[in-house]
Each structure stands twice: as C-alpha cells, then as structure tokens.
Motif scaffolding. Structure first.
Motif, PDB file in Angstrom:
ATOM      1  N   TRP A  78       0.823  -1.213   0.000  1.00  0.00           N
ATOM      2  CA  TRP A  78       0.000   0.000   0.000  1.00  0.00           C
ATOM      3  C   TRP A  78       0.858   1.265   0.000  1.00  0.00           C
ATOM      4  CZ3 TRP A  78      -2.418  -2.469   4.882  1.00  0.00           C
ATOM      5  CH2 TRP A  78      -3.300  -3.483   4.518  1.00  0.00           C
TER       6      TRP A  78
ATOM      7  N   HIS B 261       2.082   4.632  -3.086  1.00  0.00           N
ATOM      8  CA  HIS B 261       1.745   5.989  -2.641  1.00  0.00           C
ATOM      9  C   HIS B 261       2.982   6.877  -2.642  1.00  0.00           C
ATOM     10  CE1 HIS B 261       0.409   9.299  -0.105  1.00  0.00           C
ATOM     11  NE2 HIS B 261       1.371   9.003   0.745  1.00  0.00           N
TER      12      HIS B 261
ATOM     13  N   GLU C 144      -6.502   5.627  -3.661  1.00  0.00           N
ATOM     14  CA  GLU C 144      -5.361   5.005  -2.999  1.00  0.00           C
ATOM     15  C   GLU C 144      -4.592   5.966  -2.088  1.00  0.00           C
ATOM     16  OE1 GLU C 144      -4.712   1.917  -2.908  1.00  0.00           O
ATOM     17  OE2 GLU C 144      -5.994   1.140  -4.484  1.00  0.00           O
TER      18      GLU C 144
ATOM     19  N   ARG D  69      -9.683   1.119   3.073  1.00  0.00           N
ATOM     20  CA  ARG D  69      -9.302   1.225   1.660  1.00  0.00           C
ATOM     21  C   ARG D  69     -10.424   0.696   0.766  1.00  0.00           C
ATOM     22  NH1 ARG D  69      -6.162  -2.505  -1.593  1.00  0.00           N
ATOM     23  NH2 ARG D  69      -5.043  -1.401  -3.276  1.00  0.00           N
TER      24      ARG D  69
END
Length: 277
Positions: free
Chosen positions: A16, A20, A33, A214
């Motif tokens: 994750w 990013h 996201e 999420r």
C-alpha cells in the motif's frame, strides 16, 4: 515467531505504501489510494511499523523501541506508562466505539454525502476528475433523494447550500450520540481509532482496519458523482434503483466487516487495565 509476524506485516503494508510514495515523488495523486494517507495523516512509516500490542513479551528482544522496556524474557510495551499519558484518549475512543456498536445500522443514505459535497459548487474537491453528471442533474438527485448523513467529518465538507438539506445537523459534540454502524465513514474511521490506540493494539489490527477503510473508500468514490472509470472504478449509479440496491448491499457487507474490527478494538481496550498491572 514475532519476527515472522513483523516481517509479514511489513510486506503487507509495503504493497500500500510503496505506490503511494512513488506517486508522491512524481507529484501525482490518486483519489482512492492516496486518500487514507492525506486525509488521516498517519505517515506511511508509522503504518509500516509493527507492534505486538499490550501485554505481549517479545522473546529475546532488546531495545525494541520507544515505549518498550526490557525484561529477562524479552522486550514488552510499558503499558502503564502509556496509559498514564493516553488513558483519557483510550477511554474516549472506547466509549465512542461502544456507543456506535450498540446502535442499529441504517442503510438508506446511498452515499449522497459525496454528492452533497459538490452540490451547487463552483469548485469541487477532486477537480482533476470529471463529474458523471452535470451540476443541475446532481442538484436534482440531491433534492429528490434527500441527504441522511450522521457523520460529522463527512457533513463538515458539505457545501453551504447542501447543509440545510441534511436530515441531521451533526456536530463534533454529538459524535458519540449520532454515529451508527452502517455508516461508511464511521467504519472507515476504525482505521483512525486503531492507529491512535497503537502501539497498545497490534500492528495487524491497524493494518486490518486500513484494508477495510481502503475498500470502503473505493466504494465511496464509485458511488460519488465523479467519473473514475479511467482508473478502473466502475460507477455505482445511485441515481438509479439498481445502483441504490448495489450500494446498500456493499454497505451491509462493510457493516459486518466493521462489526468484527470494532469488537476487536473494544476487546483490546477492555484488556488494557489488566495488561498494565
């Protein structure tokens, strides 16, 4: 054993955080996201950091980190010291979670909070992405369907014109009174309460709450008036009966997942006094 847990957590979270951080270096943003990092403000490095939770001894560990003490068996969290500093926060979170869990879930809002955020607005929050419908069509849907938002941190982003249309007028002071377990935003916020309780709760629980948030964010934006189909997000057209039925089904599924996570957070809070002494 605990080293394997820590490494598994790091790998899971890296999936994750790495994309990013790469987008951030390129100056790009993703409305789904990146939202949990920008809105909640919990840094990727903090999310990657693993904790076992209160009352756990890490066999053979020494100098594990801030807030930990060494014992002959290994390192463990200094729970008593943490509760001396953060006991009031823990109690506030536990009372909010308990009040929310005790309330019946409502599934009739159909995600119109996102529509109320662009209702008759000259500028919108996600201006890089087009709207699926024109301004007058969005206004018609909001006015015909009505808005039933119980979550203050969604309501505060409503346009001034949309706020009087909401059935409720949430405030920060009424948060414990109004939050209910069918609300997507209340369930997304379990991530916030988990990381605010960290390191008193395990890194796995924080990550589980992030994963839930999420997934909720994706549905939240699919049901919004924005068109994110170029990113692979098929719209949930809540302006139609079929779309409202799909949204309510997703909402019920999230409510069940959140019920389990909320219970885990409450259980962790309830164990804290015993863990500290």
């Amino acid at each position: 054993m605990w080293r394997a847990r820590a490494e598994a957590h790091r790998r899971r979270v890296e999936a994750w955080t790495a994309p990013h951080l790469e987008r951030r270096l390129r100056g790009e943003t993703h409305p789904v996201e990146d939202f949990l990092f920008s809105y909640y403000g919990h840094r990727p490095a903090r999310l990657r950091q693993w904790h076992p939770g209160a009352g756990v001894v890490l066999a053979g560990a020494r100098d594990f980190g801030r807030g930990y003490v060494d014992t002959p068996e290994g390192a463990t969290l200094d729970t008593a010291a943490l509760l001396d500093r953060r006991g009031a926060t823990v109690e506030w979170i536990a009372r909010l979670l308990s009040a929310t869990a005790a309330r019946p879930a409502h599934f009739g809002c159909f995600g119109l909070h996102e529509w109320a955020m662009v209702y008759r607005a000259a500028e919108v929050r996600h201006g890089a992405w087009p709207l699926r419908l024109g301004g007058e069509e969005i206004a018609r849907v909001v006015e015909e369907r009505g808005v039933r938002c119980s979550h203050f941190d969604a309501f505060r982003f409503f346009t001034p014109e949309a706020r009087p249309l909401n059935v409720l007028q949430p405030t920060r002071e009424r948060q414990r009174e109004l939050e209910q377990p069918g609300c997507l935003h209340a369930n997304m916020d379990l991530y916030k309460w988990a990381y605010k309780l960290s390191p008193l709760v395990s890194g796995e629980l924080v990550a589980d709450c992030f994963a839930l948030a999420r997934d909720i964010r994706a549905v939240d934006m699919r049901a919004s008036p924005y068109d994110l189909s170029p990113l692979g997000y098929r719209p949930i057209r809540i302006e139609t009966p079929e779309g409202r039925a799909e949204y309510a089904a997703e909402q019920r599924g999230f409510a069940e997942r959140a019920r389990l996570q909320r219970r885990r957070l409450l259980d962790a809070c309830e164990r804290l006094p015993a863990a500290s002494g």
